[in-house]
Structures are given as C-alpha cells and as structure tokens.
Design an enzyme around this catalytic site. Sequence first.
Site, short mmCIF file in Angstrom:
data_model
loop_
_atom_site.label_atom_id
_atom_site.label_comp_id
_atom_site.label_asym_id
_atom_site.label_seq_id
_atom_site.Cartn_x
_atom_site.Cartn_y
_atom_site.Cartn_z
N HIS A 1 9.95 -46.32 -11.87
CA HIS A 1 9.65 -46.28 -13.43
C HIS A 1 8.65 -45.31 -13.60
O HIS A 1 8.52 -44.48 -14.58
CB HIS A 1 9.39 -47.76 -13.85
N GLU A 2 7.41 -45.42 -12.83
CA GLU A 2 6.15 -44.58 -13.33
C GLU A 2 6.54 -43.37 -12.88
O GLU A 2 5.80 -42.42 -13.52
CB GLU A 2 4.98 -45.40 -12.51
N HIS B 1 7.88 -41.39 -15.65
CA HIS B 1 6.85 -40.88 -16.60
C HIS B 1 6.24 -39.78 -16.16
O HIS B 1 5.85 -39.03 -16.88
CB HIS B 1 5.84 -42.18 -16.78
#
Length: 202
Positions: free
Chosen positions: A109-110, A113
Amino acid sequence: MARAPGAAGQASPEQLAPEQPQQGFLARFLADDQKCQLMLLKTLQTNPYVKLLLDAMKRSGCAVNRERHFSCEDCNGNVSGGFDASVSQIVLCQNNIRNQAHMNRVVTHELIHTFDHCRAHVDWFTNVRHLACSETCVRDRAILSILAVRNVSKEVAEKAVDEVFESCFNDHEPFGRIPHNKTYAKYAHRDFQNRHRYYSNI
C-alpha cells in the site's frame, strides 16, 4: 517516542492493525524493531506485488533503498504505516504490525503512494483530489482514508473521490493489469520486466 506517520498516506483502513494473532516461538524473543526489520526484508525479497513496485520505482528514476526509505517505529494509535512525503520515507509501525501478511499489505500500500509520489508528483498536503486519486483502490476505502488523514468533511472527501474515481481506478500502473492474487502479481511483474524488450524473428 511514538510518532504518527507523515502527512501522506497515513492511517488508511488498509493499514489499521488487525486482531493480534499468536506469534511464533522465535518472534516472542525478538524486539519489535528486529521483528519489523525481518518481516520487511522477507516482504522485499519475496512478495511479487512489492517486487514489481520496486522495479517500477527504479525504472522511474526513484530507486528504493531499504535503509534509507523504510523506518520501523512505534506509532500512535492503531495505524500500521504511512508514507512521509516530506522525507520520501515509508514508516512501518512496528508496534502494530503483527504478522507477515499484514506487513506485506502495508508495504504494498505504501509503495503505491511512493510510486505515485515519484511518477505523478502528487501534492499530498494541499490537493485532496491528488490524495483521493492515490487512495482510490476502492471508492469507500478511499473516502475513509482521506477522512483519516485530512481534516475535511465527508462531503469534501466524497466529492474529491467522485471527481477522480474513473481515471484513477483505471490507472493500473505499474501493474498493467489488476493483480487479483499472487499468481497474477507474478505475471504482472514478468510483463513489466519484459515491457520494453525488442522482439524480432531472426
């Protein structure tokens, strides 16, 4: 001292700590930082989603270094991780990440980003539409993520997600396809690695 992760990508529902599973025998004797570092290393070496994202980051001119771009720390509340855009670093909340599967999800997920930060020059701090686009995996989750990290009304969050949903939901980069499971993620990684090869019949 515990800190909340950086302003971008913090406290999304994907990152909320799951119920605490039983820990393995060896894990009981390791400090949180050591467990976090070992799980991170395993994720970076074996997870197909993460391997694809790391390759994409490198190809985009933003190679990721484990020592520089990841930090295992204690965090406030039940947040599991976040992307700190001000220092281009992923914070992994060692006091809330309890198993390998959870570490895999948080790092993936990170890194999305981080990839968006590199590729699209996201304005994390002032443009809620940019944040909505980076969080748009599923519409409701994107709204919850925005509400968790920005002091805006639900109406503002919903409007931002609605405005970017179609274009962002259809942006599969760097995966090229929606990788519904690890097998598809491996195929996506293979396709990404071969994307710029020249084929000819000789």
